[in-house]
Design an enzyme around this catalytic site. Structure first.
Site, PDB file in Angstrom:
ATOM      1  NE  ARG A  38      60.267 164.079  67.850  1.00 48.52           N
ATOM      2  CZ  ARG A  38      60.432 162.399  67.056  1.00 48.52           C
ATOM      3  NH1 ARG A  38      60.343 162.545  65.348  1.00 48.52           N
ATOM      4  NH2 ARG A  38      60.875 161.270  67.576  1.00 48.52           N
ATOM      5  CG  HIS A  60      63.924 148.156  57.559  1.00 50.11           C
ATOM      6  ND1 HIS A  60      63.571 149.453  57.594  1.00 50.11           N
ATOM      7  CD2 HIS A  60      65.063 148.409  57.056  1.00 50.11           C
ATOM      8  CE1 HIS A  60      63.446 150.312  56.902  1.00 50.11           C
ATOM      9  NE2 HIS A  60      65.098 149.442  56.223  1.00 50.11           N
ATOM     10  N   GLY A  81      69.357 155.594  65.907  1.00 52.88           N
ATOM     11  CA  GLY A  81      69.495 156.341  64.699  1.00 52.88           C
ATOM     12  C   GLY A  81      68.118 154.876  64.456  1.00 52.88           C
TER      13      GLY A  81
HETATM   14  C1  GRF Z   1      56.530 146.745  57.165  1.00 51.76           C
HETATM   15  O1  GRF Z   1      56.820 146.172  56.275  1.00 51.76           O
HETATM   16  C2  GRF Z   1      57.264 147.981  58.190  1.00 51.76           C
HETATM   17  O2  GRF Z   1      57.955 146.692  58.135  1.00 51.76           O
HETATM   18  C3  GRF Z   1      57.132 148.814  57.591  1.00 51.76           C
HETATM   19  O3  GRF Z   1      55.905 149.515  57.105  1.00 51.76           O
HETATM   20  C4  GRF Z   1      55.440 148.090  57.141  1.00 51.76           C
HETATM   21  C5  GRF Z   1      54.863 147.763  57.967  1.00 51.76           C
HETATM   22  O4  GRF Z   1      52.683 147.415  56.906  1.00 51.76           O
HETATM   23  N1  GRF Z   1      57.535 149.681  58.497  1.00 51.76           N
HETATM   24  P1  GRF Z   1      51.973 147.668  58.084  1.00 51.76           P
HETATM   25  O5  GRF Z   1      50.755 148.411  58.762  1.00 51.76           O
HETATM   26  O6  GRF Z   1      51.391 146.749  59.611  1.00 51.76           O
HETATM   27  O7  GRF Z   1      50.972 146.413  57.100  1.00 51.76           O
END
Ligand code: GRF
Length: 203
Positions: A64, A108, A142
């Site tokens: 990692r 998110h 986190g």
């Molecule tokens: C978005 O909803 C992001 O928040 C989540 O994955 C999606 C990304 O989609 N982590 P893309 O790859 O940009 O179409």
């Protein structure tokens, strides 16, 4: 301002940033797109837009930490002012977090602190949420716990599937990311520490 965008998937959120930076007034350019996976849609979009790309795959490293260090070096080679995770599905380790403190943004597809983690849309549906949405926040050590910069709500419909709901969320999320990154670029949100007044770090 130079943005480096981190991706793992189709790149629809990244696409919105590419569209936004095409306008000089936005005040930034996408210096590179970096992925942890090869052959993803986001890389094809970047190549089509003649934006430098790099792939740093965990499987190519013994552990990692060496992956984290290689990722940090690769990102640094593009000299970013701001990192934007747009569907990047890995946790960023200390070699990256410590190098760009307060200047790594993530998005998110839920209203944090509800439904953190890699299955936010599925979890919101399973949890019976009537309203969910998306969050733009700074990245800390986190999982989806960094200071919140912006949020937008999306209603859940009775006939929603994970896909239909995520599609609706992403339509809102694209605008939220563009607006938030735009303000950070123009107002220097995190460059002068103002993030403290925007998203109170949770204890
Ligand atoms: C978005 O909803 C992001 O928040 C989540 O994955 C999606 C990304 O989609 N982590 P893309 O790859 O940009 O179409």
């Amino acid at each position: 301002q130079r943005l480096v965008v981190l991706v793992s998937g189709t790149g629809s959120v990244m696409q919105a940033l590419l569209d936004a930076v095409a306008d000089e007034a936005f005040g930034a350019r996408v210096a590179a797109v970096v992925s942890d996976r090869a052959e993803v849609g986001a890389l094809a979009i970047a190549e089509e837009a003649r934006i430098p790309t790099a792939v740093v795959r965990p499987g190519d490293f013994p552990d990692r930490r060496t992956w984290d260090e290689a990722l940090a070096r690769t990102i640094a080679s593009f000299d970013p002012d701001l990192l934007v995770c747009a569907g990047f599905m890995r946790l960023l380790g200390a070699p990256v977090l410590s190098r760009w403190p307060g200047r790594i943004v993530n998005t998110h597809p839920a209203l944090l602190p509800s439904y953190p983690g890699a299955h936010a849309v599925r979890d919101a549906l399973a949890g019976g949420a009537k309203v969910t949405g998306c969050t733009v926040m700074l990245v800390d050590e986190g999982v989806d716990t960094g200071p919140i910069l912006a949020q937008a709500a999306v209603d859940v419909r009775d006939n929603d599937t994970e896909e239909s709901l995520h599609t609706r969320i992403k339509a809102i999320e694209r605008g939220l990311v563009v607006n938030t990154v735009g303000r950070m670029v123009r107002d220097g949100w995190t460059l002068n520490g103002r993030v403290a007044t925007l998203g109170q770090p949770r204890h």
